[in-house]
Design a protein around this motif. Structure first.
Motif, PDB file in Angstrom:
ATOM      1  N   MET A  94       0.811  -1.354  -0.152  1.00  0.00           N
ATOM      2  CA  MET A  94      -0.138  -0.035  -0.083  1.00  0.00           C
ATOM      3  C   MET A  94       0.750   1.288  -0.093  1.00  0.00           C
ATOM      4  N   ILE A  95       1.801   1.196   0.861  1.00  0.00           N
ATOM      5  CA  ILE A  95       2.841   2.322   0.713  1.00  0.00           C
ATOM      6  C   ILE A  95       3.492   2.663  -0.611  1.00  0.00           C
ATOM      7  N   LYS A  96       3.783   1.617  -1.161  1.00  0.00           N
ATOM      8  CA  LYS A  96       4.499   1.752  -2.535  1.00  0.00           C
ATOM      9  C   LYS A  96       3.545   2.136  -3.509  1.00  0.00           C
ATOM     10  N   LEU A  97       2.056   1.757  -3.587  1.00  0.00           N
ATOM     11  CA  LEU A  97       1.028   2.251  -4.307  1.00  0.00           C
ATOM     12  C   LEU A  97       0.876   3.697  -4.261  1.00  0.00           C
ATOM     13  N   CYS A  98       0.902   4.124  -3.140  1.00  0.00           N
ATOM     14  CA  CYS A  98       0.683   5.712  -2.548  1.00  0.00           C
ATOM     15  C   CYS A  98       1.908   6.320  -2.968  1.00  0.00           C
TER      16      CYS A  98
END
Length: 240
Positions: A29-33
């Motif tokens: 999720m952090i990578k996606l953001c």
């Protein structure tokens, strides 16, 4: 047909950057953001439970947090969808993509589909949250797609959407054209599911889509960047 010109940033702002995998970790999720910030995508499309982590990553940006509700089957009650939507909003979501109750559509319970849409739209708009209605066209006939689009034209969600990406097929050009032909300018259309390259991306926009849901946003924008560099242009022309 009207030819419109799109900058690379405008094209990026048509992308809902997506990770809806059941196994997606917090790091994912952090990578996606981070990718959404790097490429200035419009939204991250996530499962409802990940609303708060994405909100914390994106709260000081203009990138939206889009929570999927009753995803991907749509087979929950109106009350359940409303509860989950409230919870998602409380945890930072400012866009909602919900799946219609396909069983009730197959039963020709059009009043139910309308009530569900009315309640969901009311809740979202009262909270200044954008809402998209997912049809899951792979399971529907053209008559059923038409009927739900006609209901949407009256109820006026912000978007109607082709697919979850979890059905037997995703977005199709003919479905986007059909949906757009019914709602016109009253409701926008989102194409999602199976859009993995720049040619498909541009074709969906040409067919009438104003938002594209894809997990291949980085790949698509990088390809368009190279194409524009090769052609020595600052915009992409798309006929609609």
């Amino acid at each position: 047909m009207i030819i419109k010109e799109y900058t690379l940033d405008k094209l990026s702002r048509m992308i809902d950057h997506t990770n809806l995998h059941a196994f997606a970790s917090n790091d994912d999720m952090i990578k996606l953001c981070e990718e959404a910030k790097d490429y200035h995508f419009k939204m991250v499309a996530i499962n409802q439970v990940q609303s708060s982590i994405c909100y914390n990553e994106l709260k000081n940006t203009d990138i939206d947090i889009g929570a999927a509700i009753s995803f991907p089957l749509g087979q929950t009650t109106i009350e359940s969808k409303l509860f989950d939507t409230k919870n998602a909003i409380e945890n930072g979501a400012n866009e909602i993509d919900y799946v219609i109750n396909i069983t009730e559509l197959k039963n020709k319970s059009y009043a139910y589909i309308e009530e569900e849409m009315l309640e969901m739209v009311k809740l979202c708009h009262e909270n200044s949250v954008l809402i998209k209605v997912i049809f899951e066209n792979a399971y529907l006939t053209n008559e059923e797609i038409t009927k739900v689009a006609e209901i949407a034209k009256e109820v006026k969600p912000d978007f109607i959407k082709t697919s979850t990406g979890f059905g037997p097929s995703g977005a199709k050009i003919e479905d986007v054209k059909l949906m757009k032909s019914i709602v016109g300018n009253d409701v926008l259309v989102k194409a999602a599911g199976g859009i993995r390259n720049s040619d498909d991306f541009l074709a969906m926009i040409s067919a009438g889509a104003d938002r594209i849901g894809t997990s291949s946003g980085v790949k698509i924008i990088e390809a368009l960047k190279q194409r524009m560099k090769y052609d020595d242009v600052d915009t992409v022309k798309i006929g609609r």
